[in-house]
Design a protein around this motif. Structure first.
Motif, PDB file in Angstrom:
ATOM      1  N   TRP A   1      -3.516  -7.990 -10.903  1.00  0.00           N
ATOM      2  CA  TRP A   1      -4.918  -7.590 -10.874  1.00  0.00           C
ATOM      3  C   TRP A   1      -5.282  -6.805 -12.124  1.00  0.00           C
ATOM      4  O   TRP A   1      -4.416  -6.278 -12.824  1.00  0.00           O
ATOM      5  CB  TRP A   1      -5.243  -6.767  -9.624  1.00  0.00           C
ATOM      6  CG  TRP A   1      -4.375  -5.558  -9.388  1.00  0.00           C
ATOM      7  CD1 TRP A   1      -3.313  -5.471  -8.537  1.00  0.00           C
ATOM      8  CD2 TRP A   1      -4.489  -4.259 -10.007  1.00  0.00           C
ATOM      9  NE1 TRP A   1      -2.761  -4.207  -8.575  1.00  0.00           N
ATOM     10  CE2 TRP A   1      -3.463  -3.444  -9.466  1.00  0.00           C
ATOM     11  CE3 TRP A   1      -5.355  -3.707 -10.948  1.00  0.00           C
ATOM     12  CZ2 TRP A   1      -3.290  -2.109  -9.848  1.00  0.00           C
ATOM     13  CZ3 TRP A   1      -5.181  -2.378 -11.337  1.00  0.00           C
ATOM     14  CH2 TRP A   1      -4.161  -1.600 -10.775  1.00  0.00           C
TER      15      TRP A   1
ATOM     16  N   LEU B   1      -6.116  -5.077  -1.167  1.00  0.00           N
ATOM     17  CA  LEU B   1      -6.100  -4.376  -2.444  1.00  0.00           C
ATOM     18  C   LEU B   1      -7.502  -3.918  -2.828  1.00  0.00           C
ATOM     19  O   LEU B   1      -7.688  -2.797  -3.314  1.00  0.00           O
ATOM     20  CB  LEU B   1      -5.539  -5.293  -3.525  1.00  0.00           C
ATOM     21  CG  LEU B   1      -5.628  -4.770  -4.954  1.00  0.00           C
ATOM     22  CD1 LEU B   1      -4.584  -3.678  -5.179  1.00  0.00           C
ATOM     23  CD2 LEU B   1      -5.447  -5.897  -5.960  1.00  0.00           C
TER      24      LEU B   1
ATOM     25  N   VAL C   1       0.826  -1.210   0.000  1.00  0.00           N
ATOM     26  CA  VAL C   1       0.000   0.000   0.000  1.00  0.00           C
ATOM     27  C   VAL C   1       0.861   1.262   0.000  1.00  0.00           C
ATOM     28  O   VAL C   1       0.363   2.348  -0.301  1.00  0.00           O
ATOM     29  CB  VAL C   1      -0.972   0.024   1.202  1.00  0.00           C
ATOM     30  CG1 VAL C   1      -1.865  -1.192   1.194  1.00  0.00           C
ATOM     31  CG2 VAL C   1      -0.239   0.157   2.530  1.00  0.00           C
TER      32      VAL C   1
ATOM     33  N   ALA D   1      -8.524  -9.923  -9.077  1.00  0.00           N
ATOM     34  CA  ALA D   1      -7.188  -9.966  -8.476  1.00  0.00           C
ATOM     35  C   ALA D   1      -6.850 -11.365  -8.012  1.00  0.00           C
ATOM     36  O   ALA D   1      -7.722 -12.104  -7.544  1.00  0.00           O
ATOM     37  CB  ALA D   1      -7.096  -8.990  -7.297  1.00  0.00           C
TER      38      ALA D   1
ATOM     39  N   TYR E   1       0.676   2.670  -6.621  1.00  0.00           N
ATOM     40  CA  TYR E   1      -0.731   2.794  -6.251  1.00  0.00           C
ATOM     41  C   TYR E   1      -1.171   4.252  -6.170  1.00  0.00           C
ATOM     42  O   TYR E   1      -2.365   4.544  -6.350  1.00  0.00           O
ATOM     43  CB  TYR E   1      -1.000   2.028  -4.965  1.00  0.00           C
ATOM     44  CG  TYR E   1      -0.960   0.546  -5.228  1.00  0.00           C
ATOM     45  CD1 TYR E   1      -2.036  -0.093  -5.811  1.00  0.00           C
ATOM     46  CD2 TYR E   1       0.183  -0.197  -4.981  1.00  0.00           C
ATOM     47  CE1 TYR E   1      -1.985  -1.446  -6.111  1.00  0.00           C
ATOM     48  CE2 TYR E   1       0.241  -1.550  -5.281  1.00  0.00           C
ATOM     49  CZ  TYR E   1      -0.848  -2.165  -5.848  1.00  0.00           C
ATOM     50  OH  TYR E   1      -0.792  -3.497  -6.172  1.00  0.00           O
TER      51      TYR E   1
ATOM     52  N   TYR F   1      -3.846 -10.232   1.032  1.00  0.00           N
ATOM     53  CA  TYR F   1      -3.321  -9.223   0.110  1.00  0.00           C
ATOM     54  C   TYR F   1      -4.374  -8.743  -0.878  1.00  0.00           C
ATOM     55  O   TYR F   1      -4.625  -7.526  -0.986  1.00  0.00           O
ATOM     56  CB  TYR F   1      -2.101  -9.761  -0.632  1.00  0.00           C
ATOM     57  CG  TYR F   1      -0.831  -9.785   0.169  1.00  0.00           C
ATOM     58  CD1 TYR F   1       0.017  -8.677   0.230  1.00  0.00           C
ATOM     59  CD2 TYR F   1      -0.461 -10.930   0.869  1.00  0.00           C
ATOM     60  CE1 TYR F   1       1.192  -8.706   0.960  1.00  0.00           C
ATOM     61  CE2 TYR F   1       0.716 -10.966   1.606  1.00  0.00           C
ATOM     62  CZ  TYR F   1       1.539  -9.849   1.647  1.00  0.00           C
ATOM     63  OH  TYR F   1       2.695  -9.885   2.374  1.00  0.00           O
ATOM     64  N   PRO F   2      -5.007  -9.635  -1.666  1.00  0.00           N
ATOM     65  CA  PRO F   2      -6.042  -9.122  -2.571  1.00  0.00           C
ATOM     66  C   PRO F   2      -7.235  -8.519  -1.839  1.00  0.00           C
ATOM     67  O   PRO F   2      -7.888  -7.604  -2.367  1.00  0.00           O
ATOM     68  CB  PRO F   2      -6.437 -10.348  -3.413  1.00  0.00           C
ATOM     69  CG  PRO F   2      -5.892 -11.524  -2.701  1.00  0.00           C
ATOM     70  CD  PRO F   2      -4.708 -11.055  -1.933  1.00  0.00           C
TER      71      PRO F   2
ATOM     72  N   ALA G   1       2.238  -7.323  -8.134  1.00  0.00           N
ATOM     73  CA  ALA G   1       1.498  -6.239  -7.513  1.00  0.00           C
ATOM     74  C   ALA G   1       1.687  -6.108  -6.010  1.00  0.00           C
ATOM     75  O   ALA G   1       1.292  -5.090  -5.435  1.00  0.00           O
ATOM     76  CB  ALA G   1       0.007  -6.424  -7.799  1.00  0.00           C
ATOM     77  N   TYR G   2       2.279  -7.103  -5.336  1.00  0.00           N
ATOM     78  CA  TYR G   2       2.296  -7.086  -3.875  1.00  0.00           C
ATOM     79  C   TYR G   2       3.690  -6.996  -3.259  1.00  0.00           C
ATOM     80  O   TYR G   2       3.852  -6.316  -2.247  1.00  0.00           O
ATOM     81  CB  TYR G   2       1.594  -8.335  -3.339  1.00  0.00           C
ATOM     82  CG  TYR G   2       0.235  -8.559  -3.952  1.00  0.00           C
ATOM     83  CD1 TYR G   2      -0.819  -7.687  -3.683  1.00  0.00           C
ATOM     84  CD2 TYR G   2       0.005  -9.622  -4.819  1.00  0.00           C
ATOM     85  CE1 TYR G   2      -2.068  -7.877  -4.258  1.00  0.00           C
ATOM     86  CE2 TYR G   2      -1.240  -9.830  -5.394  1.00  0.00           C
ATOM     87  CZ  TYR G   2      -2.271  -8.947  -5.119  1.00  0.00           C
ATOM     88  OH  TYR G   2      -3.496  -9.138  -5.701  1.00  0.00           O
TER      89      TYR G   2
END
Length: 333
Positions: free
Chosen positions: A239, A184, A126, A151, A131, A180-181, A253-254
């Motif tokens: 995602w 998100l 985050v 995602a 983002y 995590y998702p 993405a993470y």
């Protein structure tokens, strides 16, 4: 103000690989002690990072040269050691999820307010600048009105003795990977999401879930999130955000490395483009955000000020995860 003095409760991989180097490199923090249940592990880690080795977590909390404690222990131990740290007057940065149950999360956030200290949950992604770019594009109407998020975060099976397979340590795919998702979805779709359905593949022999999916939705806008997670899959970590006029998509993405330049794919009626975003060290930014929250608290601000200690977001996340677990259809495997 002086640098925040960090004590680390445990020698988990995430601590040694990402967070200790970030604490060490930051001008805002200094690692003063690393604790383990065994002297050898504590000494090996402490020698690497030039700090004191401590045997036992209670001994770490008793140290006067520790202002804040980083907790990278297995999930089942988070609530116990976070509570002890808060009662010792220490600020706490706990690995995600903060606890395994929403009631414990709410209780600990209340305890942090009572003791006037910061309690933060460590979702690194985050803090990634990608983002900020994504949210700016959405706010500018780049994809029109947001309709849906797809995602996934999946990994191959782990070694048989991995703690993720231990029910007594609150293992399982949902708490380790699925969170995590879920986080998100709140980040991209907003704070009003509700759980509309879920499936978990439950390993009856080990008592943990191996993967699953969840459908979340905003009852006011109709925007939905279809999430897939698991640890018996090929690796995925991406995602796609669908809007009325286009879509955005991001992979890795993470947990991208600090030097990774994310590629954001933007598709609209006129065509598609791939925008290469700047590399960003999300761990360094997370450390800075935590230190800033503590600085704000020290100077008289609210204990939950700033992104690092956003108590409302932490509680929303915990309740969504609880609801997924409570309502999920279990497929026994």
């Amino acid at each position: 103000m002086s640098a925040l003095r960090i004590g680390v409760a445990g020698c988990a991989d995430i601590a040694l690989r990402r967070m200790l180097p970030a604490f060490e490199a930051s001008p805002h923090t200094v690692v003063t002690a690393i604790a383990s249940r065994t002297a050898d592990k504590a000494r090996a880690a402490a020698d690497t990072f030039g700090c004191a080795a401590v045997v036992g977590y209670d001994a770490l909390l008793e140290r006067s040269d520790v202002d804040a404690v980083y907790v990278p222990l297995p999930v089942a131990l988070h609530a116990r050691w976070t509570e002890r740290a808060l009662r010792a007057g220490k600020h706490v940065l706990a690995e995600k999820p903060l606890t395994a149950r929403a009631d414990d999360t709410v209780r600990l956030l209340g305890l942090a307010r009572e003791h006037g200290v910061v309690l933060a949950e460590n979702y690194l992604f985050v803090h990634h600048s990608a983002y900020t770019s994504v949210r700016d594009l959405v706010a500018q109407g780049a994809v029109g009105e947001v309709r849906a998020l797809h995602a996934s975060f999946t990994i191959p099976p782990r070694p048989a003795d991995d703690i993720r397979y231990r029910a007594d340590l609150d293992g399982g795919a949902l708490l380790d990977i699925g969170v995590y998702p879920v986080r998100l979805a709140s980040l991209l779709l907003g704070p009003e999401l509700r759980v509309h359905g879920a499936v978990l593949r439950h390993d009856t022999a080990r008592g943990v879930d191996l993967g699953g999916s969840a459908l979340l939705g905003d009852p006011a806008t109709g925007a939905s999130a279809q999430l897939v997670f698991g640890m018996e899959h090929g690796y995925t970590a991406g995602w796609r955000l669908l809007g009325s006029e286009g879509s955005l998509a991001l992979d890795r993405a993470y947990s991208p490395p600090a030097g990774h330049r994310p590629v954001l794919r933007i598709e609209r009626a006129g065509g598609a483009e791939e925008r290469v975003l700047p590399a960003h060290d999300q761990a360094a930014t997370a450390v800075a955000a935590f230190a800033e929250s503590v600085r704000h608290r020290r100077t008289g601000g609210a204990a939950d000020a700033g992104d690092a200690g956003d108590a409302a977001a932490v509680v929303r996340q915990a309740r969504l995860v609880d609801e997924i677990r409570r309502t999920a259809h279990l497929v026994k495997v």
